[in-house]
Write a protein that holds these residues in place. Structure first.
Motif, short mmCIF file in Angstrom:
data_model
loop_
_atom_site.label_atom_id
_atom_site.label_comp_id
_atom_site.label_asym_id
_atom_site.label_seq_id
_atom_site.Cartn_x
_atom_site.Cartn_y
_atom_site.Cartn_z
N TYR A 185 -20.71 -12.07 11.12
CA TYR A 185 -21.30 -10.90 11.77
C TYR A 185 -21.04 -9.65 10.93
O TYR A 185 -21.96 -8.91 10.60
CB TYR A 185 -20.74 -10.72 13.18
N PHE A 191 -25.67 -15.00 16.76
CA PHE A 191 -25.96 -14.85 18.19
C PHE A 191 -26.87 -15.95 18.68
O PHE A 191 -27.69 -16.48 17.92
CB PHE A 191 -26.64 -13.49 18.44
N ILE A 210 -26.31 -8.00 24.40
CA ILE A 210 -25.44 -7.18 23.56
C ILE A 210 -25.42 -5.78 24.13
O ILE A 210 -26.47 -5.21 24.45
CB ILE A 210 -25.93 -7.17 22.10
N TYR A 261 -14.48 -5.69 20.21
CA TYR A 261 -15.61 -6.51 20.64
C TYR A 261 -15.09 -7.48 21.69
O TYR A 261 -14.13 -8.20 21.44
CB TYR A 261 -16.20 -7.32 19.47
N ASP A 278 -16.36 -10.71 23.49
CA ASP A 278 -17.42 -11.70 23.30
C ASP A 278 -17.26 -12.89 24.23
O ASP A 278 -16.14 -13.30 24.55
CB ASP A 278 -17.40 -12.25 21.86
N LEU A 296 -18.62 -16.77 23.89
CA LEU A 296 -19.14 -17.65 22.86
C LEU A 296 -19.42 -19.02 23.46
O LEU A 296 -18.75 -19.44 24.41
CB LEU A 296 -18.12 -17.80 21.72
N ILE A 322 -22.34 -16.35 19.51
CA ILE A 322 -22.01 -15.34 20.51
C ILE A 322 -23.17 -15.25 21.50
O ILE A 322 -24.31 -15.03 21.09
CB ILE A 322 -21.77 -13.96 19.85
N GLU A 347 -22.75 -13.28 24.38
CA GLU A 347 -22.64 -11.93 24.95
C GLU A 347 -21.61 -11.14 24.15
O GLU A 347 -20.54 -11.65 23.83
CB GLU A 347 -22.19 -11.99 26.41
N ARG A 348 -21.98 -9.91 23.81
CA ARG A 348 -21.06 -9.01 23.10
C ARG A 348 -21.10 -7.65 23.78
O ARG A 348 -22.16 -7.08 24.01
CB ARG A 348 -21.44 -8.87 21.64
#
Length: 137
Positions: free
Chosen positions: A14, A30, A36, A111, A113, A115, A124, A126-127
């Motif tokens: 990333y 992602f 995000i 961050y 996350d 995963l 990922i 959701e971030r």
């Protein structure tokens, strides 16, 4: 242990993709339906395709150089899913009209996350950025 190493590599990919302005490399970071949220640092929240388009338009226009220095990940694995909280130090050179030394923006954040393991490896899903500080010099 291999899951931890794969996720560590994912988080590094990333950072490298963002700092090289290699937006298509984010497709291997992602999930296609990832959510995000960069609003804590003044960005947008949305689905991955929307945020990818926004990153490609905003980051090169606002910054001539960025470094995403991710470290110290707290990782909780649960089978084919995981949660992570990663510290990020992010110095960026601000584009501008001013003469002399360029301005630097320093950001410290985390961050958070979610995963998941996919057929193509960890991604990922959701971030969410959690802001610590910003400072312009």
């Amino acid at each position: 242990m291999s899951d931890r190493l794969e996720i560590q590599d994912l988080l590094a990919r990333y950072s490298h993709a963002i700092d090289r302005n290699d937006w298509d490399a984010l497709d291997a970071v992602f999930t296609a339906d990832a959510r995000i949220d960069y609003t804590a640092a003044g960005g947008i929240a949305g689905d991955y395709p929307e945020v990818k388009t926004w990153l490609a338009a905003i980051l090169p226009a606002a910054f001539s150089m960025t470094q995403h220095l991710a470290a110290t990940t707290q990782l909780d694995l649960d089978g084919d899913s995981a949660t992570a909280r990663t510290i990020l130090f992010n110095p960026m050179v601000v584009r501008g009209e001013a003469e002399g030394e360029p301005q630097m923006l320093f950001a410290g954040l985390w961050y958070r996350d979610r995963l998941i393991r996919t057929d193509d490896g960890w991604r990922i899903s959701e971030r969410v950025e959690e802001k610590g500080y910003t400072k312009v010099l």
